[in-house]
Motif scaffolding. Structure first.
Motif, mmCIF file in Angstrom:
data_model
loop_
_atom_site.group_PDB
_atom_site.id
_atom_site.type_symbol
_atom_site.label_atom_id
_atom_site.label_comp_id
_atom_site.label_asym_id
_atom_site.label_seq_id
_atom_site.Cartn_x
_atom_site.Cartn_y
_atom_site.Cartn_z
ATOM 1 N N HIS A 94 1.175 -1.403 0.232
ATOM 2 C CA HIS A 94 -0.092 0.291 -0.556
ATOM 3 C C HIS A 94 0.967 1.097 -0.127
ATOM 4 C CE1 HIS A 94 -4.286 -2.027 1.491
ATOM 5 N NE2 HIS A 94 -3.249 -2.856 1.547
ATOM 6 N N SER A 154 0.271 5.551 -0.462
ATOM 7 C CA SER A 154 -0.574 6.974 -0.281
ATOM 8 C C SER A 154 -0.203 8.364 -0.478
ATOM 9 C CB SER A 154 -1.645 6.628 0.646
ATOM 10 O OG SER A 154 -2.730 5.565 0.430
ATOM 11 N N TYR A 155 -0.556 9.037 -1.194
ATOM 12 C CA TYR A 155 0.399 10.658 -0.631
ATOM 13 C C TYR A 155 -1.566 11.312 -0.810
ATOM 14 C CZ TYR A 155 3.936 7.953 -3.848
ATOM 15 O OH TYR A 155 4.437 7.406 -3.952
ATOM 16 N N GLY A 156 -1.219 11.728 0.718
ATOM 17 C CA GLY A 156 -2.364 12.166 1.017
ATOM 18 C C GLY A 156 -3.689 11.573 1.223
ATOM 19 N N ASP A 157 -4.752 12.440 0.410
ATOM 20 C CA ASP A 157 -5.679 11.152 0.206
ATOM 21 C C ASP A 157 -5.641 10.259 -0.904
ATOM 22 O OD1 ASP A 157 -7.182 12.424 2.731
ATOM 23 O OD2 ASP A 157 -8.044 14.244 1.482
ATOM 24 N N VAL A 158 -4.239 10.584 -1.537
ATOM 25 C CA VAL A 158 -4.576 9.674 -2.451
ATOM 26 C C VAL A 158 -3.635 8.576 -2.760
ATOM 27 C CG1 VAL A 158 -4.043 9.877 -5.453
ATOM 28 C CG2 VAL A 158 -4.119 11.997 -4.220
ATOM 29 N N GLN A 159 -4.811 7.242 -2.643
ATOM 30 C CA GLN A 159 -4.343 6.260 -2.614
ATOM 31 C C GLN A 159 -3.428 5.459 -4.112
ATOM 32 O OE1 GLN A 159 -7.418 3.926 -1.160
ATOM 33 N NE2 GLN A 159 -5.832 2.625 0.230
ATOM 34 N N LYS A 207 -2.820 0.022 -3.999
ATOM 35 C CA LYS A 207 -4.200 -0.528 -2.953
ATOM 36 C C LYS A 207 -3.824 -2.384 -3.017
ATOM 37 C CE LYS A 207 -7.124 2.595 -4.925
ATOM 38 N NZ LYS A 207 -8.319 2.895 -6.076
ATOM 39 N N ASP A 222 3.606 2.185 2.481
ATOM 40 C CA ASP A 222 2.927 3.118 3.576
ATOM 41 C C ASP A 222 2.569 0.959 4.674
ATOM 42 O OD1 ASP A 222 2.961 5.212 3.471
ATOM 43 O OD2 ASP A 222 1.211 5.250 2.636
#
Length: 340
Positions: free
Chosen positions: A9, A11-16, A19, A55
């Motif tokens: 996984h 993510s950059y802020g709210d952007v995945q 996944k 992450d």
């Protein structure tokens, strides 16, 4: 060098960006991550290289965990689209840079540099500087610099996207030959589906941070598992369909498929080469169609037909004109059922 990634996984802020990505690349394989811009393929490559931290998830090389190892402790080299050559150094010195930083004896360096330059067909250019080379030659120097250190795994991030079409095709062939000759593991990132089909042992098609399908180039092309893969790889006719008993009803008529799908409503995929001109009505999957467009492509004609806006290809000597009525057969084994 076998690579395994599990449940990665990022993510950059709210952007995945990634996944729950799982991936296995076998030793000596040229594996391609294919997808549009922003699908996560370069992020995954950078995590494998150690240039980004996931992450969550794990990465293994030959069964050993490398998730927490810094980039300089991984037996991995990366070739970027931008070449990143030192302009003040000759091409030979550029190639030798990594070896010199490892304090390898100068005689050994010369031997290894000369060998890789010969393999890359760059011997005559070793005393030149990067700005004296073409784009394709500079990219080959960048690849030679990465390979001379004999990494177990070579990562290539869109290395040919800045080249013109003819040069890109030539370098694709050279890349494939080189990988087979060295028997090293290569992972290539590209958005160019023709490039992926040309050079790869296996392909993973990505979208929105997920791997939608992976397999050999033939499997990906002939048997796409969803609408996105069918449309992203090559040209595809997609027919909305409804199953009634063992028959499939589409805008092109009733069609027979190799095995009835499980859905009541779905779609059928067929490539242009799976649609064939016939002199008379075929026994199975025949469609009486009208030619609506013809495009001369040199070695074939690209034809658009009604009903259903079907696209097919045929030999260039066929005398087809807009408005002609023709019988075509949608080859049963070329039809693939998808449920989206």
């Amino acid at each position: 060098m076998t690579l395994e990634a599990y449940a990665v996984h990022k993510s950059y802020g709210d952007v995945q960006a990634l996944k729950n990505v799982d991936l296995t690349v076998q030793k000596g394989e040229l594996f391609t991550l294919l997808g549009p811009s922003g699908c996560g393929k370069t992020t995954l490559l950078r995590i494998i290289a150690g240039l980004e931290q996931a992450d969550a998830g794990s990465v293994f090389l030959n069964g050993l965990p490398i998730t927490q190892k810094p980039a300089n402790e991984r037996p991995v080299n990366t070739v970027f689209q931008s070449y990143a050559l030192f302009p003040h150094m000759t091409n030979a010195d550029n190639v030798a840079f990594g070896l010199r930083s490892q304090k390898i004896p100068e005689g050994d360096i010369r031997t290894r540099v000369n060998r890789i330059l010969e393999m890359m067909e760059l011997t005559n250019f070793k005393d030149r500087y990067p700005d004296q080379l073409s784009g394709g030659q500079r990219q080959r120097v960048a690849m030679a610099r990465a390979l001379v250190c004999e990494p177990e795994l070579l990562l290539l991030d869109e290395p040919m996207s800045a080249l013109d079409a003819k040069l890109r095709t030539q370098l694709q062939i050279q890349l494939r030959r080189l990988q087979q000759q060295l028997n090293k593991t290569f992972i290539l990132v590209t958005h160019d589906q023709d490039e992926a089909l040309t050079v790869s042992d296996r392909i993973a098609v990505m979208k929105d941070g997920e791997v939608l399908q992976h397999g050999s180039p033939r499997q990906i092309y002939d048997r796409p598992n969803c609408r996105f893969v069918a449309e992203f790889i090559g040209t595809a006719n997609i027919l909305e369909a409804e199953r009634r008993n063992d028959q499939i009803i589409t805008h092109a008529g009733r069609l027979t498929v190799p095995s009835p799908p499980q859905w009541k409503r779905g779609a059928l995929v067929i490539r242009p080469e799976g649609i064939v001109l016939r002199d008379q009505e075929p026994e199975t999957n025949g469609v009486l169609a009208t030619v609506t467009e013809t495009f001369y492509r040199g070695n074939f004609l690209d034809i658009t037909l009604d009903p259903a806006g079907l696209r097919m290809r045929c030999a260039p000597h066929k005398k087809l004109q807009v408005g002609d009525k023709v019988w075509v057969e949608l080859l049963k084994d070329a039809l693939v059922a998808i449920d989206d």
